[in-house]
Enzyme design. Structure first.
Site, PDB file in Angstrom:
ATOM      1  N   LYS A   3      66.582  35.698  44.162  1.00  0.00           N
ATOM      2  CA  LYS A   3      65.265  36.273  44.447  1.00  0.00           C
ATOM      3  C   LYS A   3      65.496  37.769  44.651  1.00  0.00           C
ATOM      4  O   LYS A   3      65.690  38.245  45.780  1.00  0.00           O
ATOM      5  CB  LYS A   3      64.678  35.592  45.697  1.00  0.00           C
ATOM      6  CG  LYS A   3      63.195  35.793  45.860  1.00  0.00           C
ATOM      7  CD  LYS A   3      62.644  34.865  46.930  1.00  0.00           C
ATOM      8  CE  LYS A   3      61.250  35.260  47.343  1.00  0.00           C
ATOM      9  NZ  LYS A   3      60.229  35.077  46.325  1.00  0.00           N
ATOM     10  N   ALA A   4      65.550  38.483  43.530  1.00  0.00           N
ATOM     11  CA  ALA A   4      65.882  39.914  43.559  1.00  0.00           C
ATOM     12  C   ALA A   4      64.656  40.726  43.179  1.00  0.00           C
ATOM     13  O   ALA A   4      63.878  40.332  42.304  1.00  0.00           O
ATOM     14  CB  ALA A   4      67.021  40.199  42.582  1.00  0.00           C
TER      15      ALA A   4
END
Ligand SMILES: Cc1ncc(COP(=O)(O)O)c(C=O)c1O
Length: 302
Positions: free
Chosen positions: A149-150
């Site tokens: 989850k960047a």
């Protein structure tokens, strides 16, 4: 922020912060709910563990233990007097060398919390939303890391969201690079066909949602068959029911895809049943799932 509680107006970063320029940050979205036994964070450890994993995938060592972040989250909720809220931990590369190898930039950590209602609207949660398949494909594992989850990866979601909301829909559904149904801009996708609940597998470029996992467990406990397999685009139209899950959107039914009604055009019976059980789990009304709730303890020094 970096080990200290900072007032809202003072929570600032330098404009040359690496993450602002190159998207070199990872984050989480977590919710806390008011229950009859007090405020509880839903699956806090699982979210924080995913944060640690996202950081690891992008060569960042979390400077704090998950347990420490968990305690700080509790304190943040208490200090802000929040009974239910959205929680946003962010791990980012701070100001330092401006090149594309960020490994010598400092790793900074911030956690924010605020009140935030149903992301796709109360009306959407109750009666279903209108979704459209985006012309943008979900990021491929050949270029980025869908399991992480960047922040940079969310430009993909931003493009899809703008495309469909400006066309009058509430949410986009993205296909992956093989044209299989992948996920929403911030949600996992489920369909119901012939009484079975189907969702793309974790190898299908999805973010492995914490709520996806919870809904799979709940649906199995309710006696439904869950199948994790590739889903063809046409199945969004052929499905009897479609719904989305995510921290922000919780469980939101989809009543229309690409201007075609899903089933009867209203949330179907299986969606309703799973949604009821899921909402009960979130709000602490389901004894069976009580262990998913991390009750906020008031730290003694507050
Ligand atoms: C792209 C994407 N997929 C799926 C999800 C659902 O994940 P979760 O249920 O852990 O919130 C999210 C939300 O975090 C997301 O941003």
């Amino acid at each position: 922020m970096n080990g200290e509680f900072v007032p809202w107006d003072e929570a600032k970063v330098h404009v040359l912060c690496h993450s602002l320029h190159y998207g070199t940050a990872v984050f989480e979205g977590i919710r806390a709910y008011e229950t009859e036994h007090g405020t509880a964070v839903f699956r806090n450890r699982e979210h924080l563990e995913r944060l640690r994993q996202s950081a690891r995938l992008y060569y960042m060592d979390l400077p704090y233990q998950v347990e420490k972040l968990r305690e700080v989250t509790h304190e943040l909720i208490v200090r802000n007097g929040l009974r239910s809220c959205y929680i946003r931990p962010l791990v980012f590369r701070g100001h330092g060398p401006m090149g594309l190898d960020p490994t010598s930039n400092p790793i900074e950590v911030v956690i924010g919390a605020w009140e935030w209602g149903a992301y796709l609207g109360d009306e959407g949660k109750a009666n279903g939303i209108r979704a459209k398949v985006s012309s943008w494909r979900r990021i491929s594992p050949e270029s980025l890391i869908p399991h992480a989850k960047a922040t940079a990866q969310y430009l993909n979601s931003v493009l899809a969201k703008i495309e469909v909301t400006h066309a009058g829909y509430e949410e986009a559904i993205l296909l992956d690079d093989k044209a299989h149904v992948c996920e929403g801009t911030g949600e996992n996708v489920f369909i119901v066909r012939d009484g079975r609940i189907v969702t793309p597998p974790q190898t299908a470029s999805i973010l492995e949602g914490v709520n996806r996992r919870s809904v799979i467990d709940i649906a199995r406990d309710l006696g439904f068959e869950i199948v994790e397999r590739d889903i063809a685009r046409a199945e969004l139209i052929l499905a009897d029911e479609v719904f989305l899950t995510g921290t922000a959107a919780e469980l939101t039914p989809v009543r229309e895809v690409d201007d075609r009604p899903v089933g009867s055009g209203e949330p179907g019976p299986i969606t309703r049943e799973v949604q009821r059980a899921f909402d009960a789990a979130l709000c602490g009304r389901a004894e069976r799932y009580r262990e998913w709730l991390d009750f906020v303890e008031v730290p003694s020094r507050v």
